[in-house]
Design an enzyme around this catalytic site. Structure first.
Site, PDB file in Angstrom:
ATOM      1  N   PRO A  62      -9.669  -3.432  -3.730  1.00 17.91           N
ATOM      2  CA  PRO A  62      -8.778  -2.243  -2.748  1.00 17.91           C
ATOM      3  C   PRO A  62      -8.386  -1.062  -3.470  1.00 17.91           C
ATOM      4  CG  PRO A  62      -7.974  -4.744  -3.669  1.00 17.91           C
ATOM      5  CD  PRO A  62      -9.306  -4.157  -4.436  1.00 17.91           C
ATOM      6  N   ILE A  63      -8.328   0.013  -2.241  1.00 20.75           N
ATOM      7  CA  ILE A  63      -7.763   1.089  -2.422  1.00 20.75           C
ATOM      8  C   ILE A  63      -6.151   1.878  -1.804  1.00 20.75           C
ATOM      9  CG2 ILE A  63      -8.758   3.208  -2.194  1.00 20.75           C
ATOM     10  CD1 ILE A  63     -11.548   2.783  -1.415  1.00 20.75           C
TER      11      ILE A  63
END
Length: 64
Positions: free
Chosen positions: A2-3
């Protein structure tokens, strides 16, 4: 991996950003079921003159 991208107006302290990164990372890992090591958080300070809301630049709408 996840970013998380956070765009905010300038003015937050390093301690505030540190806490934001910590909380976003822990809660994302908990909800997504992934490791905290796999989460990236990017904080971008956007100048008020480069951000508009309600048809106005934030630099015109909000004073310092």
């Amino acid at each position: 991996m996840p970013i998380i991208r956070v765009e905010i107006l300038p003015g937050r302290t390093v301690d505030q950003k540190r806490e934001l990164v910590d909380v976003l990372t822990r809660e994302t890992a908990r909800i997504a079921g992934c490791s905290v090591e796999s989460i990236y958080v990017v904080i971008e300070d956007v100048k008020k003159e480069n951000w508009g809301v309600g048809g106005q630049l934030c630099s015109d709408k909000f004073s310092d």
